[in-house]
Design a protein around this motif. Sequence first.
Motif, PDB file in Angstrom:
ATOM      1  N   ILE A 141      89.230   7.234   9.961  1.00 30.47           N
ATOM      2  CA  ILE A 141      89.676   6.691   8.893  1.00 30.47           C
ATOM      3  C   ILE A 141      91.151   6.471   9.262  1.00 30.47           C
ATOM      4  CG2 ILE A 141      90.021   8.809   7.714  1.00 30.47           C
ATOM      5  CD1 ILE A 141      89.726   7.337   5.188  1.00 30.47           C
ATOM      6  N   ASP A 142      91.713   7.390  10.090  1.00 31.60           N
ATOM      7  CA  ASP A 142      93.258   7.049  10.453  1.00 31.60           C
ATOM      8  C   ASP A 142      93.289   5.911  11.409  1.00 31.60           C
ATOM      9  OD1 ASP A 142      93.584   9.289   8.670  1.00 31.60           O
ATOM     10  OD2 ASP A 142      93.635  10.572  10.551  1.00 31.60           O
ATOM     11  N   ASP A 143      92.408   6.047  12.277  1.00 29.48           N
ATOM     12  CA  ASP A 143      92.517   4.816  13.218  1.00 29.48           C
ATOM     13  C   ASP A 143      92.095   3.823  12.824  1.00 29.48           C
ATOM     14  OD1 ASP A 143      92.996   6.545  15.350  1.00 29.48           O
ATOM     15  OD2 ASP A 143      90.713   7.346  15.612  1.00 29.48           O
ATOM     16  N   ALA A 144      91.293   3.578  11.847  1.00 30.60           N
ATOM     17  CA  ALA A 144      90.897   2.259  11.089  1.00 30.60           C
ATOM     18  C   ALA A 144      91.946   1.820  10.183  1.00 30.60           C
ATOM     19  CB  ALA A 144      89.757   2.578  10.086  1.00 30.60           C
ATOM     20  N   ILE A 145      92.805   2.461   9.796  1.00 30.11           N
ATOM     21  CA  ILE A 145      93.883   2.228   8.967  1.00 30.11           C
ATOM     22  C   ILE A 145      95.097   1.474   9.712  1.00 30.11           C
ATOM     23  CG2 ILE A 145      95.749   2.881   7.017  1.00 30.11           C
ATOM     24  CD1 ILE A 145      93.715   4.710   5.999  1.00 30.11           C
ATOM     25  N   ARG A 146      95.288   2.343  10.836  1.00 31.51           N
ATOM     26  CA  ARG A 146      96.463   2.087  11.871  1.00 31.51           C
ATOM     27  C   ARG A 146      95.987   0.770  12.622  1.00 31.51           C
ATOM     28  NH1 ARG A 146      96.664   3.193  17.178  1.00 31.51           N
ATOM     29  NH2 ARG A 146      94.775   4.467  17.106  1.00 31.51           N
ATOM     30  N   LEU A 147      94.695   0.531  12.756  1.00 35.13           N
ATOM     31  CA  LEU A 147      94.359  -0.729  13.474  1.00 35.13           C
ATOM     32  C   LEU A 147      94.127  -1.929  12.645  1.00 35.13           C
ATOM     33  CD1 LEU A 147      92.202   1.166  16.117  1.00 35.13           C
ATOM     34  CD2 LEU A 147      94.101  -0.139  16.523  1.00 35.13           C
ATOM     35  N   GLY A 148      94.296  -1.687  11.481  1.00 35.87           N
ATOM     36  CA  GLY A 148      94.059  -2.783  10.439  1.00 35.87           C
ATOM     37  C   GLY A 148      92.896  -3.359  10.166  1.00 35.87           C
ATOM     38  N   ALA A 149      91.877  -2.371  10.384  1.00 31.63           N
ATOM     39  CA  ALA A 149      90.546  -2.904   9.859  1.00 31.63           C
ATOM     40  C   ALA A 149      90.238  -3.050   8.346  1.00 31.63           C
ATOM     41  CB  ALA A 149      89.483  -1.819  10.226  1.00 31.63           C
ATOM     42  N   THR A 150      89.405  -4.126   8.199  1.00 29.08           N
ATOM     43  CA  THR A 150      89.338  -4.405   6.568  1.00 29.08           C
ATOM     44  C   THR A 150      87.868  -4.471   6.464  1.00 29.08           C
ATOM     45  OG1 THR A 150      89.274  -6.654   7.022  1.00 29.08           O
ATOM     46  CG2 THR A 150      91.377  -5.942   6.118  1.00 29.08           C
ATOM     47  N   GLY A 151      87.532  -4.683   5.313  1.00 25.20           N
ATOM     48  CA  GLY A 151      85.994  -4.977   4.740  1.00 25.20           C
ATOM     49  C   GLY A 151      85.102  -3.660   5.072  1.00 25.20           C
ATOM     50  N   PHE A 185      89.588 -11.365  13.672  1.00 25.64           N
ATOM     51  CA  PHE A 185      90.734 -11.191  14.315  1.00 25.64           C
ATOM     52  C   PHE A 185      91.157  -9.760  14.924  1.00 25.64           C
ATOM     53  CE2 PHE A 185      95.362 -11.444  15.796  1.00 25.64           C
ATOM     54  CZ  PHE A 185      95.167 -12.491  16.897  1.00 25.64           C
ATOM     55  N   LEU A 186      91.471  -8.747  13.616  1.00 28.98           N
ATOM     56  CA  LEU A 186      91.888  -7.525  13.673  1.00 28.98           C
ATOM     57  C   LEU A 186      90.487  -6.597  14.485  1.00 28.98           C
ATOM     58  CD1 LEU A 186      94.300  -7.305  10.623  1.00 28.98           C
ATOM     59  CD2 LEU A 186      94.834  -7.025  13.117  1.00 28.98           C
ATOM     60  N   HIS A 187      89.416  -7.011  13.841  1.00 23.95           N
ATOM     61  CA  HIS A 187      88.122  -6.231  14.474  1.00 23.95           C
ATOM     62  C   HIS A 187      88.128  -6.542  16.023  1.00 23.95           C
ATOM     63  CE1 HIS A 187      86.602  -6.300   9.849  1.00 23.95           C
ATOM     64  NE2 HIS A 187      87.637  -5.321  10.221  1.00 23.95           N
ATOM     65  N   LEU A 188      88.029  -7.789  16.329  1.00 25.57           N
ATOM     66  CA  LEU A 188      87.691  -8.027  17.416  1.00 25.57           C
ATOM     67  C   LEU A 188      88.662  -7.851  18.767  1.00 25.57           C
ATOM     68  CD1 LEU A 188      85.106 -10.960  17.665  1.00 25.57           C
ATOM     69  CD2 LEU A 188      84.802  -8.576  17.217  1.00 25.57           C
ATOM     70  N   ILE A 189      89.990  -7.702  18.226  1.00 24.22           N
ATOM     71  CA  ILE A 189      91.033  -7.325  19.150  1.00 24.22           C
ATOM     72  C   ILE A 189      91.626  -5.742  19.110  1.00 24.22           C
ATOM     73  CG2 ILE A 189      93.403  -8.065  20.455  1.00 24.22           C
ATOM     74  CD1 ILE A 189      92.699 -10.909  19.461  1.00 24.22           C
ATOM     75  N   PRO A 190      92.163  -5.316  18.182  1.00 19.06           N
ATOM     76  CA  PRO A 190      92.595  -4.069  18.493  1.00 19.06           C
ATOM     77  C   PRO A 190      91.639  -2.879  18.158  1.00 19.06           C
ATOM     78  CG  PRO A 190      93.723  -4.950  16.543  1.00 19.06           C
ATOM     79  CD  PRO A 190      92.736  -5.981  17.041  1.00 19.06           C
ATOM     80  N   VAL A 191      90.735  -3.263  17.157  1.00 19.52           N
ATOM     81  CA  VAL A 191      89.588  -2.260  17.026  1.00 19.52           C
ATOM     82  C   VAL A 191      88.633  -2.178  18.174  1.00 19.52           C
ATOM     83  CG1 VAL A 191      87.784  -1.537  15.389  1.00 19.52           C
ATOM     84  CG2 VAL A 191      89.872  -2.347  14.440  1.00 19.52           C
ATOM     85  N   LEU A 192      88.088  -3.384  18.641  1.00 20.88           N
ATOM     86  CA  LEU A 192      87.128  -3.451  19.516  1.00 20.88           C
ATOM     87  C   LEU A 192      87.977  -2.775  20.869  1.00 20.88           C
ATOM     88  CD1 LEU A 192      84.367  -4.551  20.342  1.00 20.88           C
ATOM     89  CD2 LEU A 192      85.558  -6.429  21.544  1.00 20.88           C
ATOM     90  N   GLU A 193      88.947  -3.097  21.245  1.00 23.20           N
ATOM     91  CA  GLU A 193      89.512  -2.546  22.465  1.00 23.20           C
ATOM     92  C   GLU A 193      89.693  -0.938  22.416  1.00 23.20           C
ATOM     93  OE1 GLU A 193      93.319  -4.237  22.975  1.00 23.20           O
ATOM     94  OE2 GLU A 193      92.352  -6.079  23.603  1.00 23.20           O
ATOM     95  N   PHE A 194      89.894  -0.532  21.134  1.00 23.02           N
ATOM     96  CA  PHE A 194      90.041   0.915  20.891  1.00 23.02           C
ATOM     97  C   PHE A 194      88.705   1.705  21.196  1.00 23.02           C
ATOM     98  CE2 PHE A 194      89.798   4.412  17.882  1.00 23.02           C
ATOM     99  CZ  PHE A 194      90.717   5.253  18.372  1.00 23.02           C
ATOM    100  N   LEU A 195      87.571   0.894  20.408  1.00 24.02           N
ATOM    101  CA  LEU A 195      86.273   1.755  20.514  1.00 24.02           C
ATOM    102  C   LEU A 195      85.673   1.548  21.801  1.00 24.02           C
ATOM    103  CD1 LEU A 195      84.768   0.563  17.113  1.00 24.02           C
ATOM    104  CD2 LEU A 195      85.887   2.651  17.695  1.00 24.02           C
ATOM    105  N   LEU A 196      85.979   0.552  22.832  1.00 23.11           N
ATOM    106  CA  LEU A 196      85.285   0.343  23.911  1.00 23.11           C
ATOM    107  C   LEU A 196      85.607   1.334  25.056  1.00 23.11           C
ATOM    108  CD1 LEU A 196      84.708  -3.394  24.563  1.00 23.11           C
ATOM    109  CD2 LEU A 196      83.094  -1.779  23.786  1.00 23.11           C
TER     110      LEU A 196
END
Lengths: 115, 376
Positions: B214-224, B341-352
């Motif tokens: 949850i902390d990472d999701a908020i920090r990286l700007g995930a929505t939905g 945009f936020l899901h496929l750049i910061p979140v995806l890079e973080f998860l991969l």
Amino acid sequence: MKLKIIPKLIANLFKKPITVRFPKQSFDIPDGYRGKHSFSPNKCLGCGACARICPNKAIEMVDIKQKDGSIKKQPKINLSKCCFCGLCENVCPTKAIHLTKKIPFTGDTSPDIIK
Amino acid sequence: MKTKKDTIINNSKNEYQEFLFGPAHPGSGNFSVKIKLGGEKVVLAKSDPGYLHRGFEKLMEYRNIWQNAALSDRICVFEPLAWNLLFAEAIEKLAEIDIPEKAKYVRVILIELSRIQSHLIWFGAFSSASGFDTGFKIALGYRDYILDIFSIITGGRVYPTGFICPGGLRRDLPAKIEDKILKVLDKVNEAIFYFEKEDPVFKSRTENIGVLKIDDAIRLGATGQVLRASGFLQDIRKDDPYEIYKKIDFNIPVLKQGDAYSRFKLGILEVKESIKIIKQLLDKIPNGDFLNKNIKIGMPFILPKNEAYVRNETARGEGAIYIKGDGTINPYRVKIKGPSFLHLIPVLEFLLKEAEIADIPIIYWSLNGCPADMDR
């Protein structure tokens, strides 16, 4: 168990296929479908409203020689540019242009596609 | 003692390989990620957007509102109606146009149907990415029933080309459409029945993969749903209600695990809520106008010198449009904020990072990204 699949398999054997043999057959196209344009030259005033509203600039006003020798402006629709939004139909003051339910768009020569 | 498998996976020789995931890859769909591999593990992932860039923001500056309404479909291929609505709402807020009550009801029904078909196509793509091809066929087959409804209402299967327009709707609802929608919802329930079944193979491929806390999701700007699957309750339909969402009784499903499997599960729960919303509204559609009486379709009007910002809950997350008028018929500036945009750049890079190579498509598709709305 896993054998539940067998009654379903037998039931499906006697069902009609869900697909149809396009283009000889087709599904029922609903009224109001945005398909190929129909244009009646007699109704057209040549005002050019359709050409101005077209988002993709698919409609061009061209000079057409009439039977009595006069020249009248009429729209020429490039179907390969058209996005079938139907705005030309909405703005036409005499309803000379409207979208029909026709969907096959294949053609062998460019005059089949550009009208 | 080190085995051969350990040597490959943990990269004890410190050899690195670089390759591209996409943009012409069946698993990525017009989006590419530059990946640096050490053994079987990803060392560095860098998103490389832009393959699908079409310049909508600039194109919209040269078109009037009716042309832009038709153009706004193409922002996201999977859910054109959601972007139609966003553009119409932006113009209505800018020019202070009221819309009739009937149009609001029909808009919400269409948007929820659009959400269901978007989720179905996502279930299909996700199943296909995890090697479950039957799921792909089930999802796309059942999605077509919804597309049939769209073709009856809007006149086009996928693209409504500005059916939801500034001021209301382009045309009225056809007769007896409510019964047809109810029949389609039964079909959707059938599809959900298949996807709800716990498949051990699918579960083993997706559980504990791509965990976003949850902390990472908020920090990286995930929505939905990416944010909600991590345990954070946020939905613009509740937080900042638009159209008639205030009057509707529905819940926002939230899950805590934050892995790929919980994102998929949350999608199923959301489809169920959407069915609930549509069933509530179908009996209540009021009679009356479907378009504001002062608006004539196809007649552009002058946009006031003002600015407006609207945001909606699309199927993928928070989508928003900022629009500025300058006293002409064309907007001065349009800014589109796609949820992907936020899901496929910061979140995806973080998860991969640290993920295994076989899990890349699963992590990618679990985020429900749409390259089209990201590149715009």
